[in-house]
Write an enzyme that holds these catalytic residues in place. Sequence first.
Site, PDB file in Angstrom:
ATOM      1  N   THR A   1       1.123  -1.156   0.177  1.00  8.10           N
ATOM      2  CA  THR A   1      -0.232  -0.355  -0.115  1.00  8.10           C
ATOM      3  C   THR A   1       1.096   1.672  -0.030  1.00  8.10           C
ATOM      4  O   THR A   1       0.567   2.143  -0.521  1.00  8.10           O
ATOM      5  CB  THR A   1      -1.195   0.045   1.184  1.00  8.10           C
ATOM      6  OG1 THR A   1      -1.853  -1.067   1.276  1.00  8.10           O
ATOM      7  CG2 THR A   1      -1.732   1.123   1.046  1.00  8.10           C
TER       8      THR A   1
ATOM      9  N   TYR B   1       5.721 -11.413   5.236  1.00  2.00           N
ATOM     10  CA  TYR B   1       4.480 -10.433   4.235  1.00  2.00           C
ATOM     11  C   TYR B   1       4.337 -11.646   3.823  1.00  2.00           C
ATOM     12  O   TYR B   1       5.425 -12.202   2.368  1.00  2.00           O
ATOM     13  CB  TYR B   1       4.898  -9.657   3.999  1.00  2.00           C
ATOM     14  CG  TYR B   1       4.311  -8.933   3.042  1.00  2.00           C
ATOM     15  CD1 TYR B   1       2.635  -9.232   2.525  1.00  2.00           C
ATOM     16  CD2 TYR B   1       4.532  -7.872   2.743  1.00  2.00           C
ATOM     17  CE1 TYR B   1       1.476  -8.413   2.074  1.00  2.00           C
ATOM     18  CE2 TYR B   1       3.603  -6.579   1.899  1.00  2.00           C
ATOM     19  CZ  TYR B   1       2.616  -6.885   1.428  1.00  2.00           C
ATOM     20  OH  TYR B   1       1.318  -6.715   0.610  1.00  2.00           O
TER      21      TYR B   1
ATOM     22  N   LYS C   1       1.426 -11.195   7.891  1.00  2.00           N
ATOM     23  CA  LYS C   1       0.313 -11.530   7.488  1.00  2.00           C
ATOM     24  C   LYS C   1       0.005 -12.348   6.062  1.00  2.00           C
ATOM     25  O   LYS C   1       0.874 -12.084   5.210  1.00  2.00           O
ATOM     26  CB  LYS C   1       0.975  -9.688   6.584  1.00  2.00           C
ATOM     27  CG  LYS C   1      -0.716  -9.097   6.148  1.00  2.00           C
ATOM     28  CD  LYS C   1       0.328  -7.943   5.112  1.00  2.00           C
ATOM     29  CE  LYS C   1      -0.969  -7.234   4.364  1.00  2.00           C
ATOM     30  NZ  LYS C   1      -0.546  -5.425   3.900  1.00  2.00           N
TER      31      LYS C   1
ATOM     32  N   VAL D   1      -3.814  -6.614   8.967  1.00  2.00           N
ATOM     33  CA  VAL D   1      -3.406  -5.603   7.917  1.00  2.00           C
ATOM     34  C   VAL D   1      -4.137  -4.850   6.643  1.00  2.00           C
ATOM     35  O   VAL D   1      -4.080  -6.314   6.452  1.00  2.00           O
ATOM     36  CB  VAL D   1      -1.676  -5.669   7.904  1.00  2.00           C
ATOM     37  CG1 VAL D   1      -1.573  -4.685   7.366  1.00  2.00           C
ATOM     38  CG2 VAL D   1      -0.823  -6.643   8.828  1.00  2.00           C
TER      39      VAL D   1
END
Length: 299
Positions: A49, A137, A165, A207
Site C-alpha cells: 500500500t 508478509y 500477514k 493489516v
Amino acid sequence: MTDQFTGVLAAALTPFTADASAVDIAGIRRQVEHIVAGGVNGLVPGGSTGEFTALTTEERTVVNRAYIEAAAGRVPVIAGTGALSTAETIALTQDAAEAGAAAAMIVPPFYDVLSFPELLAHYAAVTAAVDLPIMYYNIPAATGIELSAEEFGELGRVTGVTCFKDTGGDFPKLTRVHFDQSEDITALNGWDTLTFAAFALGARAGVWGAASVIPQLCSDLHRALVVDRDLDRGRALWALINPICVFLETHNYACAIKTGARLVGVDAGPTRRPILPLPDADVEEFRVLLRDAGAEVVA
C-alpha cells in the site's frame, strides 16, 4: 506473540508531493492523525500500500521514521523492511529498530523465487541480527512463494518470526494455520474481503489498507466482532464496508487507497509511475461507495 499485533493495523500509504518527486512528510503527519483519530490499533508503513517498490532505500527509511515520529507512541508502528537481499533487509530493519519501530513486516525477496531452505536462512539471519518482532508478509502473487500450513509453523519455530500477514487469499489454509500451527506462528489477515471471516474465526489482527481511508468503520467492525461479540452489529457494518473492499481489490490497490484518502479529505498525492490515476468514472463509483457507508466525503 506480542501485544502490538492486535486489532486493526492500517496498511499505510506513502504521501508524495504533487509531481511525485519526493515524499511528503507533512502528508504523513496528516495520514497518522486521520488514522489514529479513527481508533485504529497500529500503523504498517512501507508495504505494498505504501508503494515500497517505487521508493529508494533512503526514502524507505525516511518514510518509516516519519511514521514512527508522527505516531509518537500513541499506536505501534510495524515498519515494512523487506528487500531483495538479506543484507539490505537487515540494514532496513536495524534502522527501523533504532527509530523506535515496534516490529517489522518483511516480505521475502521477490525476484528469484526462494526455496524453503533459503527462505528459512533469510529470516533466521534477520531475526539473529535485529532484536525486533518480525511479521512475515505472505503475498504469493508477488513473490512466487506458496507455503503450506506446516511450513508456516516451521518458519516460526526455526526463525523466530512471530506471525504472518496473509495476503494470499487462501482462507482454508489460514484456518489450518490458525488451529494447527498457532503454537509456532500467528496468522493475521491481510486480504480485505476476508476481514469479516478472519475476525469471526478469531484472528488477533488484520493489516488492512481500507483502515487508511475509513479507519472508524474498520475499528467499529473489530469492536463489534472481537470485543463485543455482537454478530448482528458486525454483519451490518460489513454490509457497508465490504463493497469498499471489493472496489479496492478490483483496482491497483495503492492507487485506489490514495484515491480514497483524497475523497475523505486527506490527500496523499499521486502514485508513482508506471501506475496511473483511476479513471473519473471509477473515482465517482468510489465516492458513492464511501458515501453509502456513511463516510464524510469532500467535494
